[in-house]
Design a protein around this motif. Sequence first.
Motif, short mmCIF file in Angstrom:
data_model
loop_
_atom_site.label_atom_id
_atom_site.label_comp_id
_atom_site.label_asym_id
_atom_site.label_seq_id
_atom_site.Cartn_x
_atom_site.Cartn_y
_atom_site.Cartn_z
N THR A 58 -10.58 21.10 -22.39
CA THR A 58 -10.37 19.88 -23.19
C THR A 58 -9.88 20.30 -24.58
O THR A 58 -10.10 21.42 -25.02
CB THR A 58 -11.68 19.10 -23.36
N ASP A 59 -9.21 19.39 -25.27
CA ASP A 59 -8.73 19.68 -26.62
C ASP A 59 -9.88 20.02 -27.54
O ASP A 59 -9.79 20.92 -28.38
CB ASP A 59 -7.99 18.46 -27.21
N ILE A 60 -10.98 19.28 -27.39
CA ILE A 60 -12.13 19.50 -28.28
C ILE A 60 -12.59 20.95 -28.19
O ILE A 60 -12.67 21.65 -29.20
CB ILE A 60 -13.30 18.56 -27.90
N CYS A 196 -0.34 22.53 -20.64
CA CYS A 196 -0.53 21.71 -19.44
C CYS A 196 -0.41 22.55 -18.17
O CYS A 196 -0.99 22.22 -17.14
CB CYS A 196 0.45 20.54 -19.42
N GLN A 197 0.35 23.63 -18.25
CA GLN A 197 0.44 24.50 -17.07
C GLN A 197 -0.93 25.16 -16.83
O GLN A 197 -1.33 25.34 -15.69
CB GLN A 197 1.51 25.56 -17.30
N VAL A 204 -6.72 19.58 -13.73
CA VAL A 204 -5.47 18.82 -13.71
C VAL A 204 -5.58 17.47 -14.43
O VAL A 204 -4.63 16.96 -15.02
CB VAL A 204 -4.96 18.68 -12.25
N LEU A 205 -6.79 16.90 -14.44
CA LEU A 205 -7.00 15.59 -15.07
C LEU A 205 -6.69 15.61 -16.57
O LEU A 205 -6.30 14.60 -17.16
CB LEU A 205 -8.47 15.18 -14.84
N CYS A 210 -2.51 15.22 -22.99
CA CYS A 210 -1.48 15.92 -23.77
C CYS A 210 -0.67 14.93 -24.60
O CYS A 210 -0.31 13.85 -24.15
CB CYS A 210 -0.56 16.70 -22.84
N LYS A 211 -0.40 15.34 -25.85
CA LYS A 211 0.34 14.45 -26.74
C LYS A 211 1.84 14.77 -26.76
O LYS A 211 2.62 14.07 -27.38
CB LYS A 211 -0.26 14.54 -28.16
N ASN A 212 2.21 15.83 -26.05
CA ASN A 212 3.61 16.22 -25.91
C ASN A 212 4.40 15.11 -25.20
O ASN A 212 3.98 14.57 -24.19
CB ASN A 212 3.63 17.51 -25.08
N LYS A 213 5.58 14.77 -25.75
CA LYS A 213 6.35 13.62 -25.25
C LYS A 213 6.73 13.78 -23.77
O LYS A 213 6.55 12.87 -22.97
CB LYS A 213 7.60 13.44 -26.12
N GLU A 214 7.27 14.95 -23.42
CA GLU A 214 7.69 15.15 -22.03
C GLU A 214 6.52 15.08 -21.07
O GLU A 214 6.62 14.47 -20.01
CB GLU A 214 8.40 16.50 -21.89
#
Length: 428
Positions: A58-60, A196-197, A204-205, A210-214
């Motif tokens: 997780t980002d945290i 994300c990879q 996978v959840l 992710c804040k990345n546009k793509e």
Amino acid sequence: MQYKRVKGMSDIFLPEVTNWQFVEDEARLFFKARLYEEIRTPVVEYTELFQRSIGEVTDIVSKEMYTFCDRGERSLTLRPEMTVSIVRAVIENNLLGIREPLKLFYSGPMFRAERPQAGRKRQFYQIGVEVIGNDSPFCDAEVIRDLVFFLERLGLERDACTVKLNNIGCPQCRPAFLKKLREFFTTQKESLCESCQVKFEKNVLRIFDCKNKECKEIAAGAPKVSDNVCEGCREHFTAVEKGLMLFQIPYTIDKNIVRGLDYYTSTVFEVTSKKLGAQDAIAAGGRYNNLLRELGGEDKSAIGFALGVERLLVCLEDSLKKNPSSVLERTVYVAYGDNAYIDQAKQILARLEALGYATYADLDKRSLKSQLKRANKFGLRWVLILNQDEVERGTYQLKDLRSLDVDQCLIFDKSFEANIRASMSTEE
Ligand SMILES: [Zn+2]
Ligand SMILES: [Zn+2]
């Protein structure tokens, strides 16, 4: 050398601190009346606790925690949120049992090293609740009701907020969904960002966070968890909706809410406000039916939410001005019309304190005008003035700063107590 506060953190003082006190005081009363008991835990925990429960990818946990080694070379972390510490405390102190379901309330600072931006602090404050040991969907509705009604009590109009609801599945339905999700992302794996990879391999959840546009665009086309839940989850969700309707709480279903922490199951929700920009929520929460067991406790279901105090204060800005502090209703500013009465003022002050009133006086020889100015600045309502007449006859003038006319209220010495009680209980 001038010392500065740590980047992304704030000092809170007058006048804003009054708004903080208002929110915190109201929260304490509101949740206590609904039988939530307050819990306070240390601001630090062993790092492993958060890694294990919030989730490694997780980002945290991966980039926002304040983690350091203490002198004994143990890895400690400033709490990034409260639920995990509470669950740890509930298990460690055996708080379940006769008090089940256990309803807990908390208020305090959390720490996350996020990129500082408007409304996001690295030491930020949360008010929240946890209900542990209740599996019923009606409990979900009650917890959401308590959140919404609390916001309303603070002065936030119900139509200024939106309750967003989702169901993210349970251990019965999640494995099949995760398999489906992995299949979906396999074909697009190359287009995902580096982090994300990693998430694809490990969890996978979390690609949804992710804040990345793509990555966001790809994730938008992915299967939705709420379309892939089991019969039990579906029934639970319908019953939560029924409960919300009973309390007349409008809500929308938002299939994109997945919450960025691993421990959530089943019902998740957010409350957003028009007054905050973009997608920022004032409060968020959900069920975490497996967390107790995962941390070594009994197999008990639980649900809770956390409310961001900084964001709440932004939303409340306008309504707060209409809420003068009621704490000062029993505070009397003792003023004197002439420096010769300072000694009498001290005596009156002592008498008022003995009667249970809070007092304040500027005894450093000020003019009456300057004293009244001060009383006004403090937001006080009551001023007791000593003038020659009053001192000679043993009567006093009580002025209500909130009403425009000077209240020529004469209080005779013999019935000082009864008179002052009667005067100060008059409503404006
Ligand atoms: Zn399920
Ligand atoms: Zn990504």
